[in-house]
Enzyme design. Sequence first.
Site, short mmCIF file in Angstrom:
data_model
loop_
_atom_site.label_atom_id
_atom_site.label_comp_id
_atom_site.label_asym_id
_atom_site.label_seq_id
_atom_site.Cartn_x
_atom_site.Cartn_y
_atom_site.Cartn_z
N GLU A 178 8.27 -9.57 -7.48
CA GLU A 178 8.83 -9.99 -6.04
C GLU A 178 9.60 -11.56 -6.17
OE1 GLU A 178 7.69 -8.21 -2.11
OE2 GLU A 178 5.95 -9.41 -2.92
N LEU A 209 14.33 -6.16 13.32
CA LEU A 209 15.59 -6.87 14.16
C LEU A 209 16.53 -5.89 14.75
CD1 LEU A 209 15.81 -9.60 11.36
CD2 LEU A 209 15.03 -9.94 13.73
N GLY A 242 3.68 -16.37 3.03
CA GLY A 242 4.96 -17.21 2.71
C GLY A 242 5.17 -17.50 1.10
N SER A 243 4.47 -16.43 0.33
CA SER A 243 4.39 -16.75 -1.11
C SER A 243 5.92 -16.55 -1.63
CB SER A 243 3.46 -15.81 -1.92
OG SER A 243 3.86 -14.56 -1.89
N ASN A 244 6.76 -15.71 -0.93
CA ASN A 244 7.91 -15.44 -1.52
C ASN A 244 8.99 -16.74 -1.19
OD1 ASN A 244 8.75 -12.63 -2.63
ND2 ASN A 244 7.30 -12.21 -1.06
N ASN A 255 16.63 -8.76 2.87
CA ASN A 255 15.22 -8.50 2.96
C ASN A 255 14.72 -8.16 1.89
OD1 ASN A 255 12.82 -7.83 4.39
ND2 ASN A 255 13.16 -5.79 4.19
N HIS A 290 11.53 -5.71 -0.05
CA HIS A 290 10.83 -4.57 0.13
C HIS A 290 9.90 -4.12 -1.22
CE1 HIS A 290 9.03 -0.79 1.66
NE2 HIS A 290 9.47 -0.06 0.93
C1 GRF Z 1 5.74 -9.17 0.44
O1 GRF Z 1 4.88 -8.25 -0.15
C2 GRF Z 1 7.04 -8.77 0.93
O2 GRF Z 1 7.61 -7.99 0.06
C3 GRF Z 1 6.51 -7.90 2.12
O3 GRF Z 1 5.40 -8.66 2.85
C4 GRF Z 1 4.94 -9.31 1.67
C5 GRF Z 1 4.87 -10.93 2.17
O4 GRF Z 1 4.15 -11.76 1.27
N1 GRF Z 1 7.70 -7.73 2.95
P1 GRF Z 1 4.59 -13.31 1.48
O5 GRF Z 1 4.32 -13.80 3.04
O6 GRF Z 1 5.75 -13.68 0.91
O7 GRF Z 1 3.48 -13.94 0.59
#
Ligand code: GRF
Length: 202
Positions: A182, A96, A15-17, A110, A112
């Site tokens: 990201e 999904l 969940g870093s994003n 999403n 990627h």
């Molecule tokens: C990210 O690299 C995202 O692009 C991919 O999975 C990873 C998830 O990282 N789909 P986080 O859970 O957000 O840290």
Amino acid sequence: MSAPARLVVLISGNGSNLQAILDACRSGALPAKVAAVISNKSDAYGLERARLAGLPALALPKRKELDRLDYDCMLAEQVAAFQPDWIVLAGWLRLLSLEFLGRFPGRVVNIHPALPGAFPGLEAIERAFAAWQRGVIDHSGVMIHLVPDEGVDSGPVLAQERIDFLPGDTLESFAQRMHTLEHRLYVETLHHLVTQVQSCER
Ligand code: GRF
């Protein structure tokens, strides 16, 4: 002024994003509100991040007795209950079906960790790094896209940015740059989405 856009964020892991999105919402950099975080993995650390932010954090693992479409239908019900403007996939590692996507047309986004058409599926960062080591590529990147159908990491591109490999890169140094990109690109793209829609509504 219209109410901030409501986001439901779907995760499967760290969940870093999600954290970047939460931080941007809290600082005001992103005029949006995370209404809920849902994970298909009960032990996803992202759920803890959501709880620490005082947000609803739901674990919805797929039970064996549910088939894929039933699960997606149940997931859609749970997501819809939070009345999202946007469904944000942030490391959501389940494909999904249209059972889910059909409930939220044009509203599922999403990220990627590769450029459009490159390395679809899991471990894109690792596979890009291995391809660079073999001399096949000299750059990779990040894309953000809409999810209209069951295609894997495909769909209309909202944003993309390239990252060059650097001499001496290790998987760790490359992955670190990718994650930094990201986090910035996701927040910027969501900002664009939510402000564009708000200004159309005025
Ligand atoms: C990210 O690299 C995202 O692009 C991919 O999975 C990873 C998830 O990282 N789909 P986080 O859970 O957000 O840290």
